[in-house]
Scaffold this motif. Structure first.
Motif, PDB file in Angstrom:
ATOM      1  N   ASN A   1       0.953  -1.297  -0.120  1.00 37.34           N
ATOM      2  CA  ASN A   1      -0.093  -0.120   0.042  1.00 37.34           C
ATOM      3  C   ASN A   1       1.021   1.246   0.083  1.00 37.34           C
ATOM      4  OD1 ASN A   1      -1.699   2.321   0.689  1.00 37.34           O
ATOM      5  ND2 ASN A   1      -3.232   0.613   1.778  1.00 37.34           N
ATOM      6  N   GLU A   2       0.795   1.849  -1.125  1.00 29.02           N
ATOM      7  CA  GLU A   2       1.803   3.091  -1.283  1.00 29.02           C
ATOM      8  C   GLU A   2       1.295   4.214  -0.431  1.00 29.02           C
ATOM      9  OE1 GLU A   2       4.483   3.442  -2.621  1.00 29.02           O
ATOM     10  OE2 GLU A   2       4.707   1.591  -3.996  1.00 29.02           O
ATOM     11  N   ILE A   3      -0.057   4.330  -0.068  1.00 27.72           N
ATOM     12  CA  ILE A   3      -0.495   5.462   0.787  1.00 27.72           C
ATOM     13  C   ILE A   3       0.076   5.170   2.258  1.00 27.72           C
ATOM     14  CG2 ILE A   3      -2.461   6.340   2.017  1.00 27.72           C
ATOM     15  CD1 ILE A   3      -4.027   5.747  -0.794  1.00 27.72           C
ATOM     16  N   ALA A   4       0.038   3.780   2.627  1.00 25.51           N
ATOM     17  CA  ALA A   4       0.416   3.532   4.001  1.00 25.51           C
ATOM     18  C   ALA A   4       2.077   3.738   4.053  1.00 25.51           C
ATOM     19  CB  ALA A   4       0.378   2.027   4.280  1.00 25.51           C
ATOM     20  N   TRP A   5       2.650   3.569   3.073  1.00 29.05           N
ATOM     21  CA  TRP A   5       4.379   3.684   2.890  1.00 29.05           C
ATOM     22  C   TRP A   5       4.566   5.380   2.937  1.00 29.05           C
ATOM     23  CZ3 TRP A   5       8.809   2.049   3.767  1.00 29.05           C
ATOM     24  CH2 TRP A   5      10.022   2.654   3.188  1.00 29.05           C
ATOM     25  N   SER A   6       3.781   6.171   2.370  1.00 31.20           N
ATOM     26  CA  SER A   6       3.889   7.537   2.445  1.00 31.20           C
ATOM     27  C   SER A   6       3.451   8.336   3.717  1.00 31.20           C
ATOM     28  CB  SER A   6       2.900   8.454   1.505  1.00 31.20           C
ATOM     29  OG  SER A   6       3.024   7.945   0.212  1.00 31.20           O
ATOM     30  N   GLU A   7       2.487   7.488   4.551  1.00 31.91           N
ATOM     31  CA  GLU A   7       2.138   7.961   5.777  1.00 31.91           C
ATOM     32  C   GLU A   7       3.338   7.712   6.796  1.00 31.91           C
ATOM     33  OE1 GLU A   7      -0.322   9.784   7.129  1.00 31.91           O
ATOM     34  OE2 GLU A   7      -0.942  10.051   4.975  1.00 31.91           O
ATOM     35  N   TYR A   8       3.914   6.402   6.690  1.00 36.61           N
ATOM     36  CA  TYR A   8       5.102   5.947   7.471  1.00 36.61           C
ATOM     37  C   TYR A   8       6.099   6.802   7.383  1.00 36.61           C
ATOM     38  CZ  TYR A   8       8.420   2.689   9.635  1.00 36.61           C
ATOM     39  OH  TYR A   8       9.521   2.431  10.316  1.00 36.61           O
ATOM     40  N   VAL A   9       6.737   7.123   6.140  1.00 38.07           N
ATOM     41  CA  VAL A   9       8.009   7.925   5.945  1.00 38.07           C
ATOM     42  C   VAL A   9       7.604   9.355   6.595  1.00 38.07           C
ATOM     43  CG1 VAL A   9       8.605   6.637   4.249  1.00 38.07           C
ATOM     44  CG2 VAL A   9       7.436   8.439   3.726  1.00 38.07           C
ATOM     45  N   LYS A  10       6.602   9.809   6.611  1.00 43.30           N
ATOM     46  CA  LYS A  10       6.371  11.196   7.238  1.00 43.30           C
ATOM     47  C   LYS A  10       6.826  11.258   8.622  1.00 43.30           C
ATOM     48  CE  LYS A  10       2.077  12.573   4.712  1.00 43.30           C
ATOM     49  NZ  LYS A  10       0.650  12.665   4.895  1.00 43.30           N
ATOM     50  N   SER A  11       6.598  10.177   9.365  1.00 43.77           N
ATOM     51  CA  SER A  11       7.346   9.973  10.600  1.00 43.77           C
ATOM     52  C   SER A  11       8.784   9.385  10.825  1.00 43.77           C
ATOM     53  CB  SER A  11       6.378   9.474  12.073  1.00 43.77           C
ATOM     54  OG  SER A  11       5.977   8.414  11.255  1.00 43.77           O
ATOM     55  N   HIS A  12       9.166   8.486   9.813  1.00 42.90           N
ATOM     56  CA  HIS A  12      10.332   7.977   9.699  1.00 42.90           C
ATOM     57  C   HIS A  12      11.101   8.477   8.514  1.00 42.90           C
ATOM     58  CE1 HIS A  12       7.428   5.602  12.056  1.00 42.90           C
ATOM     59  NE2 HIS A  12       8.520   5.125  12.749  1.00 42.90           N
ATOM     60  N   GLU A  13      11.531   9.687   8.472  1.00 43.39           N
ATOM     61  CA  GLU A  13      12.272  10.261   7.394  1.00 43.39           C
ATOM     62  C   GLU A  13      13.593   9.194   6.881  1.00 43.39           C
ATOM     63  OE1 GLU A  13      13.078  13.373   4.957  1.00 43.39           O
ATOM     64  OE2 GLU A  13      11.302  12.994   6.213  1.00 43.39           O
ATOM     65  N   GLU A  14      14.333   8.565   7.777  1.00 35.46           N
ATOM     66  CA  GLU A  14      15.290   7.814   7.600  1.00 35.46           C
ATOM     67  C   GLU A  14      15.096   6.561   6.651  1.00 35.46           C
ATOM     68  OE1 GLU A  14      13.530   5.943  11.249  1.00 35.46           O
ATOM     69  OE2 GLU A  14      14.033   7.978  10.312  1.00 35.46           O
ATOM     70  N   ALA A  15      13.522   6.125   6.482  1.00 36.38           N
ATOM     71  CA  ALA A  15      13.227   4.982   5.833  1.00 36.38           C
ATOM     72  C   ALA A  15      12.975   5.329   4.288  1.00 36.38           C
ATOM     73  CB  ALA A  15      11.881   4.607   6.330  1.00 36.38           C
ATOM     74  N   LYS A  16      12.949   6.529   3.841  1.00 36.14           N
ATOM     75  CA  LYS A  16      12.687   6.867   2.451  1.00 36.14           C
ATOM     76  C   LYS A  16      13.783   6.109   1.629  1.00 36.14           C
ATOM     77  CE  LYS A  16      10.420  11.423   2.876  1.00 36.14           C
ATOM     78  NZ  LYS A  16      10.533  12.881   2.624  1.00 36.14           N
ATOM     79  N   ARG A  17      15.157   6.374   1.875  1.00 39.59           N
ATOM     80  CA  ARG A  17      16.118   5.874   0.913  1.00 39.59           C
ATOM     81  C   ARG A  17      16.215   4.236   0.968  1.00 39.59           C
ATOM     82  NH1 ARG A  17      21.672   7.907   2.799  1.00 39.59           N
ATOM     83  NH2 ARG A  17      20.527   9.975   3.367  1.00 39.59           N
ATOM     84  N   PHE A  18      15.164   3.546   1.802  1.00 39.25           N
ATOM     85  CA  PHE A  18      15.206   2.282   1.634  1.00 39.25           C
ATOM     86  C   PHE A  18      13.918   1.515   1.085  1.00 39.25           C
ATOM     87  CE2 PHE A  18      17.978   3.012   5.450  1.00 39.25           C
ATOM     88  CZ  PHE A  18      18.725   1.991   5.250  1.00 39.25           C
ATOM     89  N   ARG A  19      13.324   2.483   0.140  1.00 44.34           N
ATOM     90  CA  ARG A  19      12.139   2.155  -0.550  1.00 44.34           C
ATOM     91  C   ARG A  19      12.257   1.166  -1.678  1.00 44.34           C
ATOM     92  NH1 ARG A  19       8.910   0.183  -2.860  1.00 44.34           N
ATOM     93  NH2 ARG A  19       6.748   0.555  -3.697  1.00 44.34           N
ATOM     94  N   PHE A  20      13.465   1.527  -2.474  1.00 43.69           N
ATOM     95  CA  PHE A  20      13.956   0.876  -3.566  1.00 43.69           C
ATOM     96  C   PHE A  20      15.345   0.627  -3.435  1.00 43.69           C
ATOM     97  CE2 PHE A  20      10.560   3.585  -5.283  1.00 43.69           C
ATOM     98  CZ  PHE A  20       9.702   2.635  -5.751  1.00 43.69           C
ATOM     99  N   LYS A  21      15.834   0.485  -2.238  1.00 47.65           N
ATOM    100  CA  LYS A  21      17.232  -0.259  -1.925  1.00 47.65           C
ATOM    101  C   LYS A  21      17.716  -1.465  -1.924  1.00 47.65           C
ATOM    102  CE  LYS A  21      21.148   0.694   1.466  1.00 47.65           C
ATOM    103  NZ  LYS A  21      22.072   1.417   0.159  1.00 47.65           N
ATOM    104  N   VAL A  22      18.484  -1.903  -2.782  1.00 45.28           N
ATOM    105  CA  VAL A  22      18.952  -3.548  -3.012  1.00 45.28           C
ATOM    106  C   VAL A  22      19.747  -3.851  -1.851  1.00 45.28           C
ATOM    107  CG1 VAL A  22      19.593  -5.293  -4.299  1.00 45.28           C
ATOM    108  CG2 VAL A  22      18.000  -3.431  -5.285  1.00 45.28           C
ATOM    109  N   ILE A  23      19.499  -4.768  -1.110  1.00 50.46           N
ATOM    110  CA  ILE A  23      20.341  -5.151   0.056  1.00 50.46           C
ATOM    111  C   ILE A  23      20.859  -6.718  -0.168  1.00 50.46           C
ATOM    112  CG2 ILE A  23      21.090  -5.286   2.410  1.00 50.46           C
ATOM    113  CD1 ILE A  23      19.035  -3.275   2.831  1.00 50.46           C
ATOM    114  N   PRO A  24      21.685  -7.395  -1.259  1.00 48.44           N
ATOM    115  CA  PRO A  24      21.905  -8.397  -1.489  1.00 48.44           C
ATOM    116  C   PRO A  24      22.372  -9.259  -0.350  1.00 48.44           C
ATOM    117  CG  PRO A  24      23.519  -7.194  -2.725  1.00 48.44           C
ATOM    118  CD  PRO A  24      22.413  -6.289  -2.066  1.00 48.44           C
TER     119      PRO A  24
END
Length: 279
Positions: free
Chosen positions: A99-122
């Protein structure tokens, strides 16, 4: 790159990080981690092993900062995954969002999470293995500012192998610098990896060849022992010689069950049995 830059940064690649994870696991098994913190010997040992393995000059602080970054990643991503609607794709090695809406709401209060939306961690499995217990006892980045301070030292974030640079001179804006691995550095890394694969393949072929040679030697030795035993057994049968004896040697060495029967029979029965069943 100046000498100062060389001291301040180290560019990691995925292969190096996987080897580091293996080394740290060994150090953990040796008891060089207690209370969530690694002993100095763990960092220095890892630096020595990786320096020798990859032909680089790696310091204990480089290892320490790499692990610190892993622990920060784990702290942020594990919290994200604990929320409803977010999951981990073990094939793409990244977070999935239902749910992209849920993600948008989440990152509003968790700024550090933004860069992990499409981050690949093999190497996420390695990170979980080495950092999960640390998180459980409260170690790692405690807030967004701590996380941003550590992650600001990353470079070339879009790379699937996430080559990373670390600032060893300090976290203030006055001392922080940001550089990206050069294309030539990436090319050299690829060439090195190809050489590693070639050397591993060569070693595998040599080991396999040696095993086959040893196996052949063992088979020849065993065959010689069987022939010697058959000859010795036939020597006990009186007047059993010439072409008949030679045929019996061939027949019995090729038929171990028949030879076992011959050995079990009395001396008077041996010749009769051979003449009755030998083609």
């Amino acid at each position: 790159m100046s000498s100062e830059d060389t001291r301040s940064y180290f560019a990691w690649n995925l292969e190096m990080e996987r080897v580091l994870a293996d080394v740290l696991r060994d150090q953990r098994n040796l008891g060089n981690k207690g209370g969530g913190n690694w002993k100095v010997v763990a960092y220095s040992t890892a630096a020595q092993i990786l320096s020798k393995r990859f032909g680089v000059h790696l310091m204990a602080d480089n290892v320490k900062n790499c692990f610190k970054l892993w622990r920060t990643w784990y702290g942020i991503v594990s919290v994200i995954l604990s929320q409803s609607g977010f999951d981990w794709d073990s094939i793409k090695y990244m977070i999935t969002v239902e749910n992209e809406i849920a993600w948008s709401e989440y990152v509003k209060s968790h700024e550090e999470a933004k860069r992990f939306r499409f981050k690949v961690i093999p190497n996420w499995d390695d990170i979980v293995d080495l950092c999960a217990k640390d998180r459980a006892i409260g170690l790692g980045a405690e807030n967004a500012l701590d996380a941003d301070d550590i992650m600001s030292k990353e470079t070339n974030e879009e790379e699937a192998i996430h080559s990373v640079s670390f600032d060893l001179e300090g976290s203030s804006s006055a001392t922080r610098k940001n550089i990206r691995p050069s294309k030539s550095g990436e090319k050299e890394g690829m060439i090195f990896s190809m050489k590693e694969v070639a050397e591993s393949l060569k070693e595998f072929v040599e080991v396999t060849k040696k095993k086959m040679e040893n196996k052949k030697k063992m088979e020849i030795k065993e065959a010689q022992e069987v022939v010697h035993e058959v000859v010795s057994e036939l020597d006990n049968i009186p007047n059993f010689n010439g072409a008949l004896r030679h045929r019996a040697i061939d027949w019995l060495t090729e038929n171990p069950i028949k030879f076992a029967i011959i050995k079990a029979l009395s001396l008077d029965e041996k010749e009769d049995y051979i003449l009755s069943f030998m083609p």
